[in-house]
Scaffold this active site. Structure first.
Site, mmCIF file in Angstrom:
data_model
loop_
_atom_site.group_PDB
_atom_site.id
_atom_site.type_symbol
_atom_site.label_atom_id
_atom_site.label_comp_id
_atom_site.label_asym_id
_atom_site.label_seq_id
_atom_site.Cartn_x
_atom_site.Cartn_y
_atom_site.Cartn_z
ATOM 1 N N ASP B 47 0.791 -1.239 0.000
ATOM 2 C CA ASP B 47 0.000 0.000 0.000
ATOM 3 C C ASP B 47 0.820 1.285 0.000
ATOM 4 O O ASP B 47 0.246 2.369 -0.004
ATOM 5 C CB ASP B 47 -0.965 0.012 1.178
ATOM 6 N N TYR B 280 0.703 -3.086 11.223
ATOM 7 C CA TYR B 280 1.673 -4.181 11.198
ATOM 8 C C TYR B 280 1.932 -4.531 12.655
ATOM 9 O O TYR B 280 2.381 -3.664 13.417
ATOM 10 C CB TYR B 280 2.972 -3.766 10.524
ATOM 11 N N PRO B 354 7.785 -5.902 4.768
ATOM 12 C CA PRO B 354 6.998 -4.862 4.092
ATOM 13 C C PRO B 354 7.034 -3.509 4.803
ATOM 14 O O PRO B 354 6.551 -2.530 4.266
ATOM 15 C CB PRO B 354 5.578 -5.439 4.139
#
Lengths: 644, 644
Positions: B47, B280, B354
């Protein structure tokens, strides 16, 4: 005969009609919109979008599309004959004076903006234009005119037969002679450019409506039904207009250029999107009572005239996208409604020359003014008395427009002063242009005191010296407390039918000021507050949304410490709003820190509350300590009590 | 069995594959792109779009869509335990350091950007993704590997049977347990989210390709076919990731937040578009060789863990749009092609955590680097030797990425130092973040000297002190001579496969400098100039486009007085280009006037020419007097003579 009911019937799907349809679909009011033409236009017509119009587009979420596809006009250049009659550049001015708006003057085919409005309507509630539908009669049942639930207006419409070919369809198959190239169509217009199979083709239908709005142009059918006429005269000048891709050695072809030639006439050049150039070309004059011979005028005669005016510069036009011929005239109809049940908007009530780029803009602003009022009345939130402000507010604007245009197009059509001969002075022309810049940008409109605009006062001017009641609320950059984004306050004033109360809360790190602010916030949710009284459903911000702008630092007070009403929990899950509290400080990347100064509010002072209408015009300026009582006094005359 | 030929077969339609498809479709190269999944993804996955990625999107005309739908990250906030173990805010820094780029870091679902790339492909040349197509075998005919017209790679693919239901389809019908709500689909994704009826379903097909590019992710089928492996280790930490709309009293929920709790682990918060928040969440660790038990991990366990880390702040998640669990690992494959005929790009050649928002960005930049080179070779413009620079340029970037990620995710997963206990220091963490900002923005990438990047020298540094050969060309605002628009020079570097030569022409009002500039322009159209030698068709700017930036005033010299090559006549009608000559001066509305200073070019000096690759990286800096000879020397080693 088929019969149907609708809250609003819009006649005409040009810019004014689509703007209204957009408003009504956005606010969830039932509406139908019909148009004679079997297809959407795809090229030509109006092309100038003024700053204020783009602000309104922004409030509907389509400004970025206009800006991305359009061409921004940046500079205006004037050419006049020197003493030997040769064209020389005599002045350069910015097209939009810096500081006018956060947007600039953009040109783009009207057809594209109609596309964006159509797309929005579809997204809002699926509203689409019914094409090849022609109104045939209109009647009003006077007995129920003041009854809120009645449908007093009856319009019989005819769904044109499937084989009915309009002018546009004929044109669409033609070459340059018809002034319309089908090849220039945009992919997303394809469906609207082909006449659709329609179930009701050939049939008539009776539509009963609460309100009818005629957005059907200068020769308005609706206006005729309610017995009004445009008053005024056509001038003797007729002009050609043409959109083309061209070859030239003229050095300023990508600027806006006004040329007065010594003896061949005048031209206005507008550099457009997709490398097009629009020319307005003075063709000649006609005697009083005479009609122009439209068949004698072709794109060839227009180009020849343009060449003569621009000489010694060259001009070749390999691709002409559209052309037309028109006679300048200023005409106005001062009566814009019948019983506040049938209205006219746009060209149906004012026509004038296109060169100042006002027609489409003022037309859309007409229906933008009307839309939220109609919606509020139909939803039962407001009294019908609200609707008369459409007349009072827009007729004054139309009158200003007509007066301006008469002066402006007179100077344009006049012969320039060369050497010793009398004529239009370069200086007069440029000065009028400069002086009228704010007015033509649409940002100078200030509605007079009325039901919806409080009178100004010394007290109010002291609270916010540069905020003008009746004018649209100008934008300043502030920084959102929650996400640190630089935000144009104007971008927060979206068109969703809600009023807004902007609290300039001052320095909340000072305890006395914080108490004053918290006291006001408590009062805003008390039972005597219009916010509580008039909100609908579960969301406390459904009638008035509260925005806060502090002069203390963004990081000084966590957003969770602000009163609930300033970041209300909304929707079925009770999610908080995060884009309601702002600080007047410099952002990391994009300006800010000049809002209090720009609005003329004392950053160390006791605060000021600004009430803003659903169309972004300032309704009132209120001191914190009298805010709720004055809000009540403001709304009581026209808001119907909704909540308990 | 059906057989087909294509210049390029792309395996995998994620961001890397679509970026490549976009390039090839833009430059008119024949390509096919296949993907195993029967439908496009609609939620979740990556994203973060870094500045440099958005610059590249701008060059393809889609940056505005990303910015309009996405959420700009403005500020990063750090939370750490105080000496009593309670979470406190310890620092704020800007997310994108001012001056990094004309764009900022934006977050938006990967699914939306895939939409924009798909839309572009369709507009460019109708290229679409063939879904539910699985590669089965790959072979290379070594005999014709260096033959330009050959199709040496054969891939047999299987069009999956119509009733084949993928993981995604199963997920799409599920509730929150599946991590995917169909209700969140965008209208323009509807068609791609439903498996299509496919004529070839159940059949196999032989595809002969000149080139095959595997953009098929960490478990790349393509990589296995050419016998390579990712090397590196997974760490012991596993994390949850979740996109949700939430209720919380955490004051910084709309900022990017890194929380190290005293003993519950770490969390990274990314405020997203559509009021979503991405979390996260550090879930735990596994022993070496152990696998995480994916069935034991649900959205409920992820939320519980998040609550523990964020305590005492509250967290409720009424709407979860997507969630997943992953193990952090840094792995790299240093061989990225077989005979420069089969390539891998993106996750197929590097995987990592990520959280620094790098994966999708670096992956797209891989295929952005490869695309124009493939296109130039396939079109016969460039030699195949060009292709090896993909390896040399991108493997170095991937290695930097892996090294950075190891450090970054180690600091993230580590326990914070609290009171006297050892652990991650707040200061170290924040400092790494700050220091790595330019690298993570993607703007620090500087390719080493090669066939496509000239070596620097003192002479070149003197000509343009702040332009770095090998780095991307940074943008400055200049003013277009023709239309007075403020223009970001970066916006002129569109991705169309052309090289660009920017002439910093200096002060053209000085006759000596004007002569020097005009002499160069004459040389640029001489027969020994690569501009003339390598252009294709009628347009002289088809191989190298010339842009001019002057330090004299915009209005000092009319555009018609500039040499023809600087505003060439192009296309069948010979229309002039109007957006090629710029002045370094302040615009009416939007900055400007700092370009020469920003680039370190002497505004009063002899001028400098900057050669820019089709991917916006600076290839060389050239003095006017040796410009054409050095251009020739630069291009001769890899460009095949096209014109006479």
């Amino acid at each position: 005969m088929a019969e149907a009911k609708t809250d609003v019937l819009i006649i005409g799907a040009g810019p004014a009609g689509l703007m209204l349809a957009n408003w009504l679909s956005k606010t969830g009011v039932s509406a139908r919109i019909i148009d004679r033409r079997p297809t959407k236009i795809t090229v030509g017509h109006a092309d100038g979008f003024q700053c204020r119009t783009i602000e309104v587009f922004q409030s509907f979420g389509i400004a970025h599309r206009v800006i991305a596809e359009g061409n921004e006009l940046t500079e205006v250049v004037f050419y006049n004959p020197d003493d030997n009659g040769n064209l020389v550049r005599t002045a350069r001015i910015p097209d939009t004076e810096p500081g006018t708006s956060r947007f600039r003057h953009v040109v783009l085919s009207q057809a594209r903006v109609e596309r964006f409005l159509l797309d929005n309507m579809k997204i809002n509630n699926g509203l689409i234009v019914e094409r090849a539908v022609e109104p045939q009669s209109l009647s009003i049942d006077n007995a129920v005119i003041d009854c809120l639930d009645a449908y007093p207006v009856t319009v019989i419409v005819r769904h044109l037969p499937q084989d009915n070919v309009s002018e546009d369809e004929a044109a669409i198959t033609g070459g340059p002679e018809s002034g319309l190239y089908r090849s220039n169509m945009f992919a997303d217009d394809a469906e609207d450019a082909i006449p659709q199979n329609r179930q009701q083709a050939g049939q008539t239908e009776t539509i009963r409506a609460k309100y009818v709005v005629g957005c059907d142009g200068a020769r308005s059918w609706t206006r005729k039904q309610i017995g009004y006429e445009l008053e005024g005269e056509n001038s003797s000048a007729y002009w050609g207009v043409m959109d083309a891709r061209i070859l030239t050695n003229f050095p300023d072809i990508r600027l806006k250029v006004a040329i007065h030639s010594a003896s061949s006439g005048s031209i206005l050049i507008i550099p457009r999107e997709r490398d097009l150039v629009r020319f307005y070309i003075q063709m000649g004059t006609i005697e009083p009572g005479q009609q122009i011979d439209r068949h004698a005028l072709t794109h060839t005669s227009i180009i020849e005239k343009a060449k003569a005016i621009m000489a010694p510069y060259t001009l070749e036009c390999p691709e002409i996208e559209w052309w037309s011929v028109y006679v300048i005239g200023q005409r106005l109809c001062k009566q814009v409604s019948l019983c506040d049940r049938v209205f006219i908007a746009g060209d149906a009530f004012h026509t004038h020359s296109p060169k100042a780029g006002q027609g489409m803009n003022v037309s859309m602003m007409d229906s933008y003014n009307l839309g939220w009022k109609l919606s509020a009345v139909i939803k039962g939130v407001a009294d019908r008395c609200l609707l008369d402000t459409y007349r009072s507010e827009r007729v004054e604007v139309a009158q200003q427009l007509i007066d301006f245009d008469r002066k402006f197009s007179g100077l344009f059509s006049g012969k320039p002063a060369v050497a010793e001969q009398a004529g239009i002075s370069v200086k007069d022309f440029r000065n009028l242009w400069l002086k009228s810049g704010k007015w033509t940008s649409g940002t100078a409109i200030q509605y007079a005191p009325s039901l919806l605009v409080a009178a100004s006062s010394a007290e109010k001017e002291l609270l916010a010296a540069n905020i003008h009641i009746g004018s649209h609320f100008e934008s300043q950059i502030v920084v959102c407390i929650a996400d640190a984004h630089p935000v144009h306050l104007g971008d927060r004033l979206i068109s969703d039918g809600r009023w807004r109360l902007i609290l300039f809360a001052g320095k909340l790190t000072q305890q006395a000021q914080r108490s004053r602010y918290e006291k006001l916030c408590a009062e805003l949710v008390s039972t005597r507050s219009p916010i509580k009284q008039y909100h609908v459903g579960q969301d406390v911000d459904s009638f008035i949304e509260v925005l806060t702008v502090v002069s203390s630092e963004r990081s000084a007070i966590d957003m969770t410490e602000y009163p609930d009403i300033t970041r209300p929990a909304c929707g079925p899950h009770g999610y908080r709003k995060y884009n309601t509290i702002f600080a007047d400080e410099v952002s990391y990347h994009d300006g800010g820190g000049q809002a209090y100064q720009g609005y003329g509010v004392d950053a160390e002072g006791p605060g000021a509350a600004v009430l803003i209408r659903p169309d972004q015009h300032v309704a009132d300026i209120l001191p914190f300590d009298a805010c709720v009582s004055r809000l009540s006094a403001f709304f009581t005359p026209f808001i119907r009590q909704v909540c308990q």
